[in-house]
Scaffold this motif. Structure first.
Motif, mmCIF file in Angstrom:
data_model
loop_
_atom_site.group_PDB
_atom_site.id
_atom_site.type_symbol
_atom_site.label_atom_id
_atom_site.label_comp_id
_atom_site.label_asym_id
_atom_site.label_seq_id
_atom_site.Cartn_x
_atom_site.Cartn_y
_atom_site.Cartn_z
ATOM 1 N N ALA A 1 0.818 -1.212 0.000
ATOM 2 C CA ALA A 1 0.000 0.000 0.000
ATOM 3 C C ALA A 1 0.853 1.264 0.000
ATOM 4 O O ALA A 1 2.015 1.256 0.423
ATOM 5 C CB ALA A 1 -0.921 -0.001 1.219
ATOM 6 N N THR A 2 0.272 2.326 -0.472
ATOM 7 C CA THR A 2 0.925 3.641 -0.420
ATOM 8 C C THR A 2 0.133 4.568 0.484
ATOM 9 O O THR A 2 -1.053 4.333 0.761
ATOM 10 C CB THR A 2 1.028 4.257 -1.827
ATOM 11 O OG1 THR A 2 -0.285 4.422 -2.381
ATOM 12 C CG2 THR A 2 1.852 3.368 -2.750
ATOM 13 N N ASP A 3 0.791 5.619 0.958
ATOM 14 C CA ASP A 3 0.150 6.647 1.793
ATOM 15 C C ASP A 3 -0.457 6.092 3.076
ATOM 16 O O ASP A 3 -1.435 6.636 3.590
ATOM 17 C CB ASP A 3 -0.934 7.393 0.997
ATOM 18 C CG ASP A 3 -0.378 8.071 -0.248
ATOM 19 O OD1 ASP A 3 0.770 8.570 -0.176
ATOM 20 O OD2 ASP A 3 -1.068 8.084 -1.283
ATOM 21 N N GLY A 4 0.100 4.984 3.579
ATOM 22 C CA GLY A 4 -0.416 4.421 4.829
ATOM 23 C C GLY A 4 -1.832 3.907 4.721
ATOM 24 O O GLY A 4 -2.570 3.880 5.718
ATOM 25 N N ALA A 5 -2.220 3.451 3.525
ATOM 26 C CA ALA A 5 -3.593 2.997 3.302
ATOM 27 C C ALA A 5 -3.916 1.705 4.048
ATOM 28 O O ALA A 5 -5.082 1.413 4.313
ATOM 29 C CB ALA A 5 -3.837 2.806 1.810
ATOM 30 N N VAL A 6 -2.894 0.917 4.377
ATOM 31 C CA VAL A 6 -3.084 -0.284 5.179
ATOM 32 C C VAL A 6 -2.124 -0.205 6.366
ATOM 33 O O VAL A 6 -0.944 0.082 6.192
ATOM 34 C CB VAL A 6 -2.802 -1.570 4.373
ATOM 35 C CG1 VAL A 6 -3.158 -2.801 5.195
ATOM 36 C CG2 VAL A 6 -3.589 -1.571 3.064
ATOM 37 N N ILE B 1 -7.595 -1.807 6.388
ATOM 38 C CA ILE B 1 -7.481 -1.114 5.109
ATOM 39 C C ILE B 1 -8.326 0.147 5.208
ATOM 40 O O ILE B 1 -9.552 0.070 5.325
ATOM 41 C CB ILE B 1 -7.967 -1.994 3.939
ATOM 42 C CG1 ILE B 1 -7.104 -3.254 3.807
ATOM 43 C CG2 ILE B 1 -7.938 -1.201 2.631
ATOM 44 C CD1 ILE B 1 -7.567 -4.197 2.711
ATOM 45 N N ASP B 2 -7.680 1.299 5.188
ATOM 46 C CA ASP B 2 -8.400 2.568 5.309
ATOM 47 C C ASP B 2 -9.318 2.741 4.101
ATOM 48 O O ASP B 2 -8.852 2.771 2.962
ATOM 49 C CB ASP B 2 -7.413 3.731 5.381
ATOM 50 C CG ASP B 2 -8.084 5.047 5.712
ATOM 51 O OD1 ASP B 2 -8.891 5.519 4.879
ATOM 52 O OD2 ASP B 2 -7.794 5.612 6.778
ATOM 53 N N PRO B 3 -10.645 2.850 4.328
ATOM 54 C CA PRO B 3 -11.584 2.892 3.205
ATOM 55 C C PRO B 3 -11.506 4.157 2.360
ATOM 56 O O PRO B 3 -12.103 4.210 1.285
ATOM 57 C CB PRO B 3 -12.950 2.767 3.885
ATOM 58 C CG PRO B 3 -12.728 3.233 5.282
ATOM 59 C CD PRO B 3 -11.325 2.861 5.627
ATOM 60 N N GLU B 4 -10.776 5.156 2.804
ATOM 61 C CA GLU B 4 -10.590 6.363 2.003
ATOM 62 C C GLU B 4 -9.225 6.352 1.316
ATOM 63 O O GLU B 4 -9.116 6.533 0.108
ATOM 64 C CB GLU B 4 -10.734 7.605 2.887
ATOM 65 C CG GLU B 4 -12.145 7.826 3.411
ATOM 66 C CD GLU B 4 -13.161 8.047 2.294
ATOM 67 O OE1 GLU B 4 -12.774 8.659 1.264
ATOM 68 O OE2 GLU B 4 -14.313 7.620 2.443
ATOM 69 N N LYS B 5 -8.174 6.126 2.086
ATOM 70 C CA LYS B 5 -6.820 6.174 1.525
ATOM 71 C C LYS B 5 -6.548 5.057 0.517
ATOM 72 O O LYS B 5 -5.702 5.206 -0.372
ATOM 73 C CB LYS B 5 -5.787 6.089 2.655
ATOM 74 C CG LYS B 5 -5.751 7.298 3.562
ATOM 75 C CD LYS B 5 -4.666 7.134 4.618
ATOM 76 C CE LYS B 5 -4.584 8.346 5.531
ATOM 77 N NZ LYS B 5 -3.503 8.192 6.553
#
Length: 278
Positions: free
Chosen positions: A81-86, A96-100
């Protein structure tokens, strides 16, 4: 802070799909901001039941293996993942961040267990969260565990020695679903199906009678075990490693010993083994 673990006892699972349906009931049509977007009604199996059939007629076994996200300490989805999405929480739950995570389809293919699913409509990877939204508001277990009628699923704080999951982990022989992945998962299993060898003993001078109490020994790379035939003359060795060699020795006083070489490349039904009079 708790460290959450789930123990899945495959021997207790009957394949009733209560866990699967409870997950659908909790997530389909329901958004939980920060935890998970709504789960699609079709195509997602956040609690998947994998069936495993073993043996051949008339010795056939069917097992069901509940398979959620493993909540791995060494989670490949986090690295993909990128941008801390997970990310992995301090309690061990991987979110798993539902926005990122929108648009990051590579997260799906990063999971070797194939328990991350792509929501085509939302453009989002999704998976089991251990019902983190419920735990954070004071609930003690995910919906799948709460609903399981046979006790095949246990959940709790592994750091608490008095928790049900800690007590079970301390006394049961457990393993991970795919240790070759080396992911250090928070989902632990007991009773994962292994190879078995079965057969039936018949006495040459009494072919119409059941040969109960006949000694049967297994030795070799398969292990070392002993048993006796049951009231129907049947025997079985369960929990054997795959693709190993061994020897089955069948013996009874007054009869000639019979020795058979085996290999556990497949589950084996040796059929009728006839013992001749000495």
């Amino acid at each position: 802070m708790a460290t959450y673990k789930m123990l899945i006892d495959v021997d207790k699972c009957t394949g009733c799909y209560s866990c699967f349906l409870a997950c659908k009931d909790e997530y389909c049509g329901n958004d939980y901001p920060g935890y998970a977007a709504s789960q699609p009604a079709r195509g997602h199996y956040w609690m998947r039941l994998d069936s495993r059939e073993r043996g051949c007629h008339p010795k056939v076994k069917l097992s069901y293996i509940p398979t959620p996200c493993m909540q791995c300490a060494n989670a490949p989805c986090i690295a993909a993942a990128t941008d801390g999405a997970v990310y992995r929480r301090d309690d061990g739950i991987v979110i798993i961040d539902p926005e990122k995570a929108k648009g990051q389809r590579q997260i799906v293919s990063a999971c070797p267990h194939r328990v991350i699913y792509w929501n085509e409509e939302a453009g989002l990877p999704q998976k089991c969260t251990f019902c983190a939204h419920l735990l954070d508001r004071g609930e003690t277990e995910p919906r799948c565990v709460e609903t399981c009628p046979t006790g095949a699923l246990l959940f709790g704080d592994a750091d608490d020695p008095d928790s049900a999951v800690s007590k079970a982990l301390a006394k049961m022989q457990t393993e991970t679903l795919a240790p070759e992945f080396d992911l250090n998962p928070s989902v632990i299993y007991a009773g994962i199906p292994k190879r078995f060898v079965a057969g039936e003993v018949v006495l040459s001078d009494a072919p119409d009678e059941c040969a109960a109490g006949v000694s049967v020994a297994l030795s070799g790379n398969c292990g070392a075990m002993e048993t006796v035939t049951d009231a129907f003359g049947d025997f079985e060795f369960e929990g054997l490693p795959a693709k190993t060699d061994g020897t089955i020795t069948v013996s009874r006083d007054g009869y000639k010993e019979k020795v058979l070489d085996i290999n556990t490349r497949l589950d084996l039904n040796l059929g009728e083994i006839v013992l001749e009079k000495a």
